[in-house]
Design a protein around this motif. Structure first.
Motif, PDB file in Angstrom:
ATOM      1  N   LYS A 290      -9.398   1.593  -0.496  1.00 25.38           N
ATOM      2  CA  LYS A 290      -9.987   1.199  -1.781  1.00 25.38           C
ATOM      3  C   LYS A 290     -11.325   0.503  -1.574  1.00 25.38           C
ATOM      4  O   LYS A 290     -12.318   0.811  -2.255  1.00 25.38           O
ATOM      5  CB  LYS A 290      -9.019   0.283  -2.536  1.00 25.38           C
ATOM      6  CG  LYS A 290      -9.487  -0.063  -3.936  1.00 25.38           C
ATOM      7  CD  LYS A 290      -8.427  -0.881  -4.668  1.00 25.38           C
ATOM      8  CE  LYS A 290      -8.906  -1.235  -6.074  1.00 25.38           C
ATOM      9  NZ  LYS A 290      -7.884  -2.041  -6.813  1.00 25.38           N
ATOM     10  N   ALA A 291     -11.368  -0.428  -0.658  1.00 27.88           N
ATOM     11  CA  ALA A 291     -12.622  -1.121  -0.353  1.00 27.88           C
ATOM     12  C   ALA A 291     -13.625  -0.165   0.279  1.00 27.88           C
ATOM     13  O   ALA A 291     -14.829  -0.247   0.011  1.00 27.88           O
ATOM     14  CB  ALA A 291     -12.349  -2.298   0.579  1.00 27.88           C
ATOM     15  N   ARG A 292     -13.129   0.767   1.088  1.00 31.32           N
ATOM     16  CA  ARG A 292     -14.017   1.738   1.726  1.00 31.32           C
ATOM     17  C   ARG A 292     -14.674   2.637   0.691  1.00 31.32           C
ATOM     18  O   ARG A 292     -15.858   2.970   0.802  1.00 31.32           O
ATOM     19  CB  ARG A 292     -13.223   2.563   2.736  1.00 31.32           C
ATOM     20  CG  ARG A 292     -14.076   3.417   3.653  1.00 31.32           C
ATOM     21  CD  ARG A 292     -13.304   3.893   4.853  1.00 31.32           C
ATOM     22  NE  ARG A 292     -12.183   4.747   4.479  1.00 31.32           N
ATOM     23  CZ  ARG A 292     -10.915   4.461   4.721  1.00 31.32           C
ATOM     24  NH1 ARG A 292     -10.578   3.324   5.309  1.00 31.32           N
ATOM     25  NH2 ARG A 292      -9.947   5.293   4.354  1.00 31.32           N
ATOM     26  N   ALA A 293     -13.938   2.999  -0.350  1.00 29.55           N
ATOM     27  CA  ALA A 293     -14.497   3.846  -1.397  1.00 29.55           C
ATOM     28  C   ALA A 293     -15.583   3.107  -2.173  1.00 29.55           C
ATOM     29  O   ALA A 293     -16.611   3.687  -2.537  1.00 29.55           O
ATOM     30  CB  ALA A 293     -13.391   4.314  -2.338  1.00 29.55           C
ATOM     31  N   ALA A 294     -15.365   1.808  -2.425  1.00 26.18           N
ATOM     32  CA  ALA A 294     -16.360   1.030  -3.171  1.00 26.18           C
ATOM     33  C   ALA A 294     -17.627   0.813  -2.361  1.00 26.18           C
ATOM     34  O   ALA A 294     -18.732   0.731  -2.912  1.00 26.18           O
ATOM     35  CB  ALA A 294     -15.761  -0.313  -3.581  1.00 26.18           C
ATOM     36  N   ALA A 295     -17.487   0.717  -1.027  1.00 28.84           N
ATOM     37  CA  ALA A 295     -18.652   0.471  -0.180  1.00 28.84           C
ATOM     38  C   ALA A 295     -19.376   1.748   0.216  1.00 28.84           C
ATOM     39  O   ALA A 295     -20.473   1.678   0.773  1.00 28.84           O
ATOM     40  CB  ALA A 295     -18.224  -0.283   1.078  1.00 28.84           C
TER      41      ALA A 295
END
Length: 342
Positions: A290-295
């Motif tokens: 999830k964090a990887r998708a936002a970054a």
């Protein structure tokens, strides 16, 4: 003769002053006791005062600035080349006076008392975390000598102590049980104190608009956001995001000559604590989808495919530092890679 620039060498009890006029001719060369410093500057016309950014320098900068003086702090490494010969207080004060007048000198922004107080919370938390880690490692190693083995990590020590109290207490001498109970109590106390400090940091985070802005970046939470906001009072002091990342030691080390560029590993110069926090946050971004998708999942996954996850985390930490600088200087809210593309 009116003083135009003063170099002040700080110490615990004795302070050295070197003052020059507008033409650069020496006007003041004297030692001051700690109690005499403020009275000396109160009796001067407003001038430029230079000091090295070291312990107590922010306090003295705030106090001297109350009398109308322009106070500038400089990294000690940038002042050292101006020391002509020898090493004494008078030579240091003269070097500070010379360095503060250089047009290309880089200065350190003076922190407020509130910013220093917030950084004190971070330093206290870091100390207690280190003590908790040492205590947990001591418990694990002592129990290993009696056949009780567990993996690394603070979360695995408490179950080991519970298992020991239920089944294995009879395998331990009385003195060993007493010492382990003492260490277990100390471990619990350290955990409570860390939680109390983190609660205070969270309160400071909610009250600080700059910290809340930075925390919208994936991989940056209240602890990292408050540390950046308190350590960097004026982000405009850096010309670009790359300068900010270089200040944190997240840019490659250069060894170039003759038109040939040679880049090595990161310099690891600057604020170690901020660099550590950004690196930990970057590793978490790489770990969680999830964090990887936002970054920006595509950029991160392509980087991980070429290099190791550690190298990718360093590159992402560099990118996070640049984004934080851009947000602090512009005031814009973070936009995910998908939103920016749209």
């Amino acid at each position: 003769m009116q003083v135009a620039t003063i170099g002040l060498d700080l110490a615990k009890h004795w302070f050295q002053v070197h003052g020059v006029d507008a033409a650069g001719a020496p006007v003041h060369r004297k030692r001051l006791k700690r109690a005499e410093v403020l009275a000396f500057f109160q009796g001067l016309e407003p001038c430029l005062v230079g000091m090295e950014a070291c312990a107590s320098s922010h306090y003295w900068a705030r106090e001297i600035a109350r009398f109308g003086h322009t106070v500038r702090l400089m990294p000690p490494a940038y002042v050292k080349p101006y020391v002509k010969r020898g090493k004494n207080d008078a030579a240091d004060a003269e070097a500070i006076c010379e360095a503060v007048m250089r047009p290309t000198m880089r200065f350190v922004a003076v922190k407020t008392a509130e910013q220093q107080g917030l950084l004190l919370l971070h330093r206290a938390r870091r100390l207690l975390v280190r003590q908790r880690t040492m205590t947990a490692c001591a418990i694990r190693s002592h129990l290993a000598e009696f056949g009780f083995i567990t993996g690394q990590g603070i979360g695995r020590v408490e179950p080991l102590l519970e298992r020991l109290a239920e089944k294995g207490a009879e395998r331990l001498p009385g003195e060993v049980r007493d010492i382990l109970l003492m260490l277990a109590a100390e471990l619990a106390t350290l955990g409570e104190r860390i939680a109390q400090i983190e609660a205070r940091i969270d309160e400071q985070h909610r009250a600080n608009p700059v910290s809340r802005l930075i925390a919208t970046i994936p991989g940056i939470g209240p602890i990292t956001a408050t540390a950046i906001a308190a350590t960097v009072p004026d982000a405009a002091a850096f010309r670009s995001g790359r300068d900010f990342a270089a200040w944190l030691g997240l840019t490659p080390r250069q060894n170039s000559s003759g038109g040939k560029d040679r880049l090595g590993s990161i310099t690891k110069r600057g604020d170690t604590y901020l660099r550590h926090l950004l690196f930990i946050g970057a590793r978490n971004v790489i770990r969680y989808p999830k964090a990887r998708a936002a970054a920006g999942a595509a950029w991160i996954e392509a980087l991980v495919a070429r290099r190791s996850k550690t190298v990718a985390a360093v590159a992402l930490a560099n990118k996070m530092a640049r984004i934080a600088w851009a947000m602090m200087t512009s005031g814009e809210v973070y936009r995910s890679a998908r939103e920016a593309t749209a």
